[in-house]
Design an enzyme around this catalytic site. Structure first.
Site, PDB file in Angstrom:
ATOM      1  N   LYS A 179       0.863  -1.182   0.000  1.00 59.70           N
ATOM      2  CA  LYS A 179       0.000   0.000   0.000  1.00 59.70           C
ATOM      3  C   LYS A 179       0.902   1.235   0.000  1.00 59.70           C
ATOM      4  O   LYS A 179       1.517   1.576   1.010  1.00 59.70           O
ATOM      5  CB  LYS A 179      -0.898   0.009   1.243  1.00 59.70           C
ATOM      6  CG  LYS A 179      -1.889   1.161   1.223  1.00 59.70           C
ATOM      7  CD  LYS A 179      -1.598   2.105   2.379  1.00 59.70           C
ATOM      8  CE  LYS A 179      -2.356   3.385   2.287  1.00 59.70           C
ATOM      9  NZ  LYS A 179      -1.699   4.423   1.487  1.00 59.70           N
ATOM     10  N   GLU A 254      10.117   1.228  10.254  1.00 60.70           N
ATOM     11  CA  GLU A 254      11.120   2.262   9.924  1.00 60.70           C
ATOM     12  C   GLU A 254      10.399   3.590  10.110  1.00 60.70           C
ATOM     13  O   GLU A 254       9.625   4.004   9.252  1.00 60.70           O
ATOM     14  CB  GLU A 254      11.578   2.106   8.471  1.00 60.70           C
ATOM     15  CG  GLU A 254      12.295   0.807   8.173  1.00 60.70           C
ATOM     16  CD  GLU A 254      13.717   0.771   8.706  1.00 60.70           C
ATOM     17  OE1 GLU A 254      14.202   1.814   9.175  1.00 60.70           O
ATOM     18  OE2 GLU A 254      14.317  -0.310   8.673  1.00 60.70           O
ATOM     19  N   CYS A 288      13.977  10.747   6.371  1.00 60.46           N
ATOM     20  CA  CYS A 288      13.978  10.378   7.794  1.00 60.46           C
ATOM     21  C   CYS A 288      15.371  10.495   8.388  1.00 60.46           C
ATOM     22  O   CYS A 288      15.515  10.559   9.597  1.00 60.46           O
ATOM     23  CB  CYS A 288      13.451   8.970   7.935  1.00 60.46           C
ATOM     24  SG  CYS A 288      14.320   7.847   6.838  1.00 60.46           S
ATOM     25  N   GLU A 385      10.322  16.631  14.176  1.00 58.09           N
ATOM     26  CA  GLU A 385      10.901  16.351  12.869  1.00 58.09           C
ATOM     27  C   GLU A 385      10.547  17.532  11.952  1.00 58.09           C
ATOM     28  O   GLU A 385       9.365  17.812  11.740  1.00 58.09           O
ATOM     29  CB  GLU A 385      10.270  15.054  12.348  1.00 58.09           C
ATOM     30  CG  GLU A 385      11.162  14.250  11.475  1.00 58.09           C
ATOM     31  CD  GLU A 385      10.519  12.931  11.020  1.00 58.09           C
ATOM     32  OE1 GLU A 385       9.343  12.658  11.292  1.00 58.09           O
ATOM     33  OE2 GLU A 385      11.243  12.179  10.353  1.00 58.09           O
TER      34      GLU A 385
HETATM   35  P1  NAP Z   1       2.726   8.611   7.314  1.00 54.58           P
HETATM   36  O1  NAP Z   1       1.730   9.684   7.372  1.00 54.58           O
HETATM   37  O2  NAP Z   1       2.972   7.788   8.519  1.00 54.58           O
HETATM   38  O3  NAP Z   1       2.293   7.689   6.081  1.00 54.58           O
HETATM   39  C1  NAP Z   1       3.049   6.570   5.699  1.00 54.58           C
HETATM   40  C2  NAP Z   1       2.144   5.548   5.037  1.00 54.58           C
HETATM   41  O4  NAP Z   1       1.198   5.086   6.010  1.00 54.58           O
HETATM   42  C3  NAP Z   1       1.316   6.101   3.883  1.00 54.58           C
HETATM   43  O5  NAP Z   1       1.186   5.081   2.910  1.00 54.58           O
HETATM   44  C4  NAP Z   1      -0.012   6.407   4.540  1.00 54.58           C
HETATM   45  O6  NAP Z   1      -1.100   6.374   3.647  1.00 54.58           O
HETATM   46  C5  NAP Z   1      -0.099   5.243   5.496  1.00 54.58           C
HETATM   47  N1  NAP Z   1      -1.030   5.436   6.601  1.00 54.58           N
HETATM   48  C6  NAP Z   1      -1.403   6.575   7.214  1.00 54.58           C
HETATM   49  N2  NAP Z   1      -2.300   6.313   8.196  1.00 54.58           N
HETATM   50  C7  NAP Z   1      -2.498   4.967   8.180  1.00 54.58           C
HETATM   51  C8  NAP Z   1      -3.299   4.086   8.938  1.00 54.58           C
HETATM   52  N3  NAP Z   1      -4.094   4.515   9.923  1.00 54.58           N
HETATM   53  N4  NAP Z   1      -3.255   2.763   8.651  1.00 54.58           N
HETATM   54  C9  NAP Z   1      -2.456   2.314   7.670  1.00 54.58           C
HETATM   55  N5  NAP Z   1      -1.667   3.090   6.908  1.00 54.58           N
HETATM   56  C10 NAP Z   1      -1.682   4.403   7.176  1.00 54.58           C
HETATM   57  O7  NAP Z   1       4.165   9.140   6.884  1.00 54.58           O
HETATM   58  P2  NAP Z   1       4.550  10.059   5.659  1.00 54.58           P
HETATM   59  O8  NAP Z   1       4.160  11.457   6.001  1.00 54.58           O
HETATM   60  O9  NAP Z   1       4.055   9.466   4.379  1.00 54.58           O
HETATM   61  O10 NAP Z   1       6.124   9.899   5.638  1.00 54.58           O
HETATM   62  C11 NAP Z   1       6.970  10.685   6.379  1.00 54.58           C
HETATM   63  C12 NAP Z   1       7.419   9.941   7.628  1.00 54.58           C
HETATM   64  O11 NAP Z   1       8.054   8.729   7.256  1.00 54.58           O
HETATM   65  C13 NAP Z   1       8.435  10.720   8.408  1.00 54.58           C
HETATM   66  O12 NAP Z   1       8.162  10.627   9.773  1.00 54.58           O
HETATM   67  C14 NAP Z   1       9.747  10.001   8.071  1.00 54.58           C
HETATM   68  O13 NAP Z   1      10.748  10.168   9.035  1.00 54.58           O
HETATM   69  C15 NAP Z   1       9.296   8.599   7.946  1.00 54.58           C
HETATM   70  N6  NAP Z   1      10.248   7.821   7.163  1.00 54.58           N
HETATM   71  C16 NAP Z   1      11.017   6.891   7.793  1.00 54.58           C
HETATM   72  C17 NAP Z   1      11.948   6.169   7.082  1.00 54.58           C
HETATM   73  C18 NAP Z   1      12.809   5.147   7.760  1.00 54.58           C
HETATM   74  O14 NAP Z   1      13.389   4.325   7.054  1.00 54.58           O
HETATM   75  N7  NAP Z   1      12.917   5.139   9.067  1.00 54.58           N
HETATM   76  C19 NAP Z   1      12.106   6.368   5.704  1.00 54.58           C
HETATM   77  C20 NAP Z   1      11.292   7.336   5.090  1.00 54.58           C
HETATM   78  C21 NAP Z   1      10.361   8.047   5.835  1.00 54.58           C
HETATM   79  P3  NAP Z   1      -1.716   7.719   3.018  1.00 54.58           P
HETATM   80  O15 NAP Z   1      -0.662   8.304   2.178  1.00 54.58           O
HETATM   81  O16 NAP Z   1      -2.861   7.193   2.226  1.00 54.58           O
HETATM   82  O17 NAP Z   1      -2.127   8.588   4.161  1.00 54.58           O
END
Ligand code: NAP
Length: 484
Positions: A179, A254, A288, A385
């Site tokens: 997804k 992650e 991240c 962040e």
């Molecule tokens: P996010 O809001 O957590 O979304 C990530 C994914 O989760 C998206 O596909 C989102 O779908 C989905 N999602 C959101 N709510 C959900 C729920 N209740 N149930 C299931 N899936 C759900 O994060 P983001 O804003 O896309 O990404 C930025 C974050 O990712 C930052 O905090 C960054 O640090 C972190 N990150 C971490 C790494 C690592 O390797 N540690 C790498 C890259 C990014 P939708 O798009 O449809 O909302």
């Protein structure tokens, strides 16, 4: 030569069939650099996700029964197909995500590298024979694929974050339901196009788009899913861990980061500034592992600010497709509003903006590359962040003081520090509570090394020989009655 439009699919992939959502509903996707509508994707929910899980479950016995060499061959073909179509895939990525084309090519190259790495690792999923405490029994340990894997990915690296999950899953013999983030779905759907092209069987990779909460609920509650791998924010990660508890799934996370970047008085200043630029401004600060907090020792503080500000002021902001662009837009206006709020708070608390500081004259979600001197721990950006092109710089005096400051966060993903003192290099590295440490290096990600955090940045490693371990179960086989 393939075009980016050849990879843009506006359907979900279930059991080898490209489908609309059952309801026919769609969600629009736009280009963050121009605001133009790129297309739409199905707004799928629980029913489509359940069908995708069942397809992955049905495909699992035959896929896992293939030899590791056969799976490796298909993964090598997948890596080759990515490389062959790198330019088209990179253009698609830039159009949906905004990053400069050169960075997008780098990301697509990294995707191919992860897939190739795991093609090689497929054949090295070794077990053990353990010396037995019984004369008439033998103790074997084997590794078996966990089964259906659910993979949820973020918008900031829509191609490579999935490569890190599809690669080890398929190599181990698992099947996948992915997804992607709603804002950047096409790079993920392109994985389906590529998988078809190289002959990966139907049902081995399924991709659903749409309602995050509905898809997430099905993926986490369906007992056929045996593992969830998630890359995204810590807040969503916590929800998913809880949701996975009822069916006791294997989970890897992650999550977010708050990376510190320490520069000691004895550092090579040129190298530190070069590393700082890479560790801060890649993907407009939306990674991240991007530096969130710079800590610079007082002896070189002013010189560092001067050089960092000069280098930052030179960054060319623009549409990622334009030649010479090194910083694209932020993902959306919400992201800009958050960065604006953090900068305003820092200013209110005595921060000195030495370059940038506001929305860019290009409009849309472009933000000026920014440096803030005289940062203090009371500022919100010390804890939150930033996820934008803003570099707050704190001053420090002593090693103990800066280590305490660097560790004063619930996150523990990446950190960086610069010193020429070998003793300090080991001492500081061992005391920093982070999963990834860059010493005199600002860019450290590679498919051959384990990528992952500690504390609230998550658990599990992606890439390297460790990356496949989360996709296998350990089985102990006791062979008795040997009558020796
Ligand atoms: P996010 O809001 O957590 O979304 C990530 C994914 O989760 C998206 O596909 C989102 O779908 C989905 N999602 C959101 N709510 C959900 C729920 N209740 N149930 C299931 N899936 C759900 O994060 P983001 O804003 O896309 O990404 C930025 C974050 O990712 C930052 O905090 C960054 O640090 C972190 N990150 C971490 C790494 C690592 O390797 N540690 C790498 C890259 C990014 P939708 O798009 O449809 O909302």
């Amino acid at each position: 030569m393939a075009l980016w439009t050849d990879f843009k699919r506006e359907k979900i992939l279930v059991d080898g069939r490209w489908l609309d959502a059952g309801s026919g509903a769609v969600v629009d996707v736009s280009n963050p650099a121009t605001g133009e509508r790129l297309g739409s994707i199905p707004n799928a929910g629980r029913a489509e996700t359940k069908a995708a899980i069942e397809a992955a479950h049905a495909a699992f016995p035959a896929w896992s029964a293939r030899t590791a060499a056969e799976r490796a061959e298909l993964l090598r073909a997948l890596a080759a197909a990515i490389t062959e179509n790198k330019d088209a895939l990179a253009e698609l990525l830039t159009r949906e995500q905004g990053k400069p084309l050169a960075e997008a090519k780098g990301e697509v190259g990294a995707s191919a590298a992860y897939i190739l790495w795991f093609a090689e690792e497929a054949r090295r999923v070794y077990g053990d024979v353990i010396p037995s405490p019984w004369a008439d029994r033998r103790i074997l340990v084997t590794k078996e694929p966990v089964g259906v894997v659910a993979a949820i990915t973020p918008w900031n690296f829509p191609s490579s974050m999935l490569a890190r999950k599809i690669g080890p899953a398929l190599a181990a013999g698992c099947t996948v339901v992915a997804k992607p983030a709603t804002q950047t779905p096409y790079s993920a759907l392109a994985w389906g196009v590529l998988a078809e092209k190289v002959g990966i069987p139907a049902g081995v990779i399924n991709i659903v788009t749409g309602s995050a909460s509905q898809i997430g609920e099905e993926l986490t509650s369906n007992p056929l899913v045996r593992k969830l791998t998630f890359t995204g924010s810590t807040s969503v990660g916590k929800v998913l861990i809880k949701q996975c508890a009822d069916t006791v799934k294997k989970v890897s996370m992650e999550l977010g980061g708050n990376a510190p970047f320490l520069v000691f008085d004895d550092a090579d200043l040129d190298r530190a500034v070069e590393g700082a630029m890479a560790a801060k401004f890649r993907n407009a600060g939306q990674t991240c592992v991007c530096t969130n907090r710079f800590y610079v020792q007082s002896g070189i503080y002013d010189a560092f600010i001067e050089r960092l500000s000069a280098a930052t002021a030179k960054l060319r902001v623009g549409d990622g497709l334009e030649d010479g662009t090194v910083q694209g837009p932020l993902i959306d206006d919400k992201a800009v509003a958050k960065v604006e709020e953090l900068v305003a708070d820092a200013r209110d608390r005595g921060g000195r903006v030495t370059t940038g500081g506001g929305r860019h004259s290009l409009g849309q979600s472009f933000f000026e590359p920014t440096v803030i001197a005289d940062a203090t721990p009371e500022m919100k950006l010390a804890r939150e962040e930033i996820f934008g092109p803003v570099a707050p710089v704190f001053r420090f005096e002593h090693e103990d003081q800066v280590i305490a400051a660097a560790n004063a966060t619930e996150y523990g993903l990446a950190c960086y520090f610069y010193t020429k003192d070998l003793g300090r290099a080991f001492r500081v590295s061992e005391r920093l509570k982070y999963g990834i440490v860059g010493i005199n290096e600002g860019l450290v990600t590679t498919e051959v090394a384990p990528f992952g955090g500690v504390k609230e940045s998550g658990f599990g490693s992606e890439g390297s020989k460790y990356g496949i371990q989360d996709y296998v179960d350990t089985k102990y086989v006791c062979v008795g009655g040997l009558g020796l």
